[in-house]
Design a protein around this motif. Sequence first.
Motif, short mmCIF file in Angstrom:
data_model
loop_
_atom_site.label_atom_id
_atom_site.label_comp_id
_atom_site.label_asym_id
_atom_site.label_seq_id
_atom_site.Cartn_x
_atom_site.Cartn_y
_atom_site.Cartn_z
N ALA A 80 0.84 -1.20 0.00
CA ALA A 80 0.00 0.00 0.00
C ALA A 80 0.87 1.25 0.00
O ALA A 80 2.11 1.17 0.16
CB ALA A 80 -0.89 0.01 1.25
N ASP A 81 0.26 2.38 -0.22
CA ASP A 81 0.90 3.68 -0.01
C ASP A 81 2.18 3.84 -0.86
O ASP A 81 2.20 3.39 -2.02
CB ASP A 81 1.18 3.91 1.48
N VAL A 82 3.22 4.39 -0.27
CA VAL A 82 4.42 4.71 -1.07
C VAL A 82 5.04 3.44 -1.65
O VAL A 82 5.40 3.38 -2.84
CB VAL A 82 5.46 5.45 -0.20
N ALA A 83 5.10 2.39 -0.86
CA ALA A 83 5.68 1.11 -1.35
C ALA A 83 4.85 0.59 -2.51
O ALA A 83 5.39 0.02 -3.47
CB ALA A 83 5.69 0.09 -0.21
N GLY A 84 3.56 0.82 -2.48
CA GLY A 84 2.69 0.39 -3.59
C GLY A 84 2.95 1.19 -4.84
O GLY A 84 3.02 0.66 -5.95
N ILE A 85 3.13 2.50 -4.68
CA ILE A 85 3.44 3.35 -5.85
C ILE A 85 4.78 2.91 -6.44
O ILE A 85 4.94 2.80 -7.66
CB ILE A 85 3.47 4.84 -5.44
N ALA A 86 5.74 2.61 -5.56
CA ALA A 86 7.06 2.15 -6.04
C ALA A 86 6.91 0.86 -6.85
O ALA A 86 7.49 0.71 -7.93
CB ALA A 86 7.98 1.94 -4.85
#
Length: 288
Positions: free
Chosen positions: A91-97
């Motif tokens: 989720a969140d930043v790790a997901g965008i990455a």
Amino acid sequence: MTRLKVEDIKDIPGQLDRYESELMEKTGCTLREIACHAVGIEEESLFSLLDSVKFAVVPVESGQGIIEGFCETISDIVWHIGFDVFVTGKADVAGIAQAVEKKAEVVMMADDHRFMALNIKSGHMSDNAKATGKGYAAGLDLMAGGLKGRKVFITGCGPVGWSAALAVLQRGAEVSVFDTRHGTAHLLAKYVKELMNRTIVIEESLEQGLSNHHYIIEATNAAGIIDENAITRQTHIAAPGMPLGLTPEALRKISGRLLHDPLQIGTAVMAVEAGGPVARGTYMRSDG
Ligand code: 2YC
């Protein structure tokens, strides 16, 4: 804006085909055709992109957090439109990455305030409220066989109703609006006058707006504000508002002349906007 509940969306993935056949009965169009009509592009201009544009849906844990099934439902709708799509494991930043590492061109995600589709390559952003307003205006246009010269009444002048009002004006309709927060209705009228040199009518009351219109867009977050007295054989309602603004008796009486869903039309328009030719600037929209 209304935060969806799990029960609002849990049946969407399994019933997309049935939902679409109802759409086709009402509008003569598929979900993708309605989205293209809303964006103002030919469906053909999308076909070459369906195989090349990849979408990533990223869960977002901020605020009230994850809605179980939300990202999977968005993914199913985008898949139904024909794009390649996956939900990131994180989720969140790790997901965008993860989205970037897997070469996604469009990222879709929602927190408690906004739901967007962002084309990372072009920077084009499609906002759910704007897309929903345009999508429901397009659906009403198709249900009505064209809104040009027709009178349309829009109740709810929030971001969705605002977007719907601009869209039906662009389709040549005469627009009346109402909002319990009178200031928003006046603000919209002022904006339309200044930017489009068009005049919209502000109705004195909801009842008055309903009583003298056959084409209605219900874009409020109030339940059951339209009852069966407002429904005639000529009444057509596009109702993006959640929960549904019709009473059960009104729902029975309107029969097939109602468009309403919690996510499908708005998400389909977002996918076509962010993944289609408009996001690339390679397409002059048919509305110029
Ligand atoms: O699961 C997740 O990633 C959550 N952060 C999603 C929260 C969505 C909150 N918004 C809504 O429920 C609806 C959206 C369809 C757009 C407006 N309200």
